[in-house]
Design a protein around this motif. Structure first.
Motif, short mmCIF file in Angstrom:
data_model
loop_
_atom_site.label_atom_id
_atom_site.label_comp_id
_atom_site.label_asym_id
_atom_site.label_seq_id
_atom_site.Cartn_x
_atom_site.Cartn_y
_atom_site.Cartn_z
N UNK A 1 1.55 32.74 3.49
CA UNK A 1 1.31 33.65 4.63
C UNK A 1 2.31 33.37 5.76
N UNK A 2 2.57 32.10 6.02
CA UNK A 2 3.53 31.75 7.07
C UNK A 2 4.92 32.25 6.70
N UNK A 3 5.27 32.08 5.42
CA UNK A 3 6.58 32.54 4.97
C UNK A 3 6.68 34.07 5.04
N UNK B 1 -1.22 26.25 -0.25
CA UNK B 1 -0.09 27.09 -0.68
C UNK B 1 -0.24 28.52 -0.19
N UNK B 2 -1.49 29.02 -0.09
CA UNK B 2 -1.72 30.37 0.45
C UNK B 2 -1.32 30.44 1.92
N UNK B 3 -1.67 29.40 2.69
CA UNK B 3 -1.28 29.37 4.11
C UNK B 3 0.23 29.31 4.24
N UNK C 1 -8.08 21.26 -6.25
CA UNK C 1 -7.31 22.46 -6.65
C UNK C 1 -7.49 23.58 -5.64
N UNK C 2 -8.73 23.73 -5.17
CA UNK C 2 -8.98 24.77 -4.17
C UNK C 2 -8.22 24.46 -2.88
N UNK C 3 -8.22 23.22 -2.42
CA UNK C 3 -7.49 22.84 -1.21
C UNK C 3 -5.98 23.04 -1.39
N UNK C 4 -5.47 22.66 -2.54
CA UNK C 4 -4.03 22.86 -2.76
C UNK C 4 -3.68 24.35 -2.81
#
Length: 127
Positions: A20-22, A15-17, A8-11
């Motif tokens: 941020x990219x978006x 999604x946070x990365x 869950x932390x990795x997912x």
């Protein structure tokens, strides 16, 4: 349980990365749109300034032509007056013309002739 937390932390990190990219992509788009808007308004202003400059030059040229036309009409009027006097003298050709003959031929008073001469001198000086 620990493994599900890690997944869950990795997912969530993934999604946070992506978010941020978006966000950085959208910020870049906003900057480019703002730049294009500013550039567009500047180019419109430049076009308007160029057109207004052309208008001012054309207006100045037109006024200069009007001034030259008035000046030339004044000169031609003076030459026509001299030509009439000369033709009248040639027509008489009988004797020496006197000053009174010239005064009769020109049909203008001495004051008017002086005024016209002063105007011609002032125009010549201003030119």
């Amino acid at each position: 349980e620990k493994e599900t937390w890690n997944r869950e932390r990795l997912s969530l990190q993934k999604s946070l990365k992506q978010a941020d990219a978006e966000i950085s992509k959208l910020r870049a788009e906003l900057r480019s749109e703002a730049f294009l808007r500013e550039l567009g308004s500047d180019s419109e202003n430049a076009v308007l300034r160029r057109i207004y400059g052309k208008y001012l030059r054309a207006e100045s040229f037109r006024k200069a032509l009007i001034y030259q036309k008035k000046y030339l009409l004044l000169l031609l009027g003076g030459f026509q007056e001299c030509e009439e006097a000369t033709l009248a003298l040639i027509a008489r050709m009988g004797g020496q013309p006197s000053y009174t003959d010239l005064e009769i031929i020109t049909h203008h008073s001495k004051g008017f002739t002086r005024f016209r001469s002063a105007v011609r001198v002032s125009i010549a000086i201003s030119r």
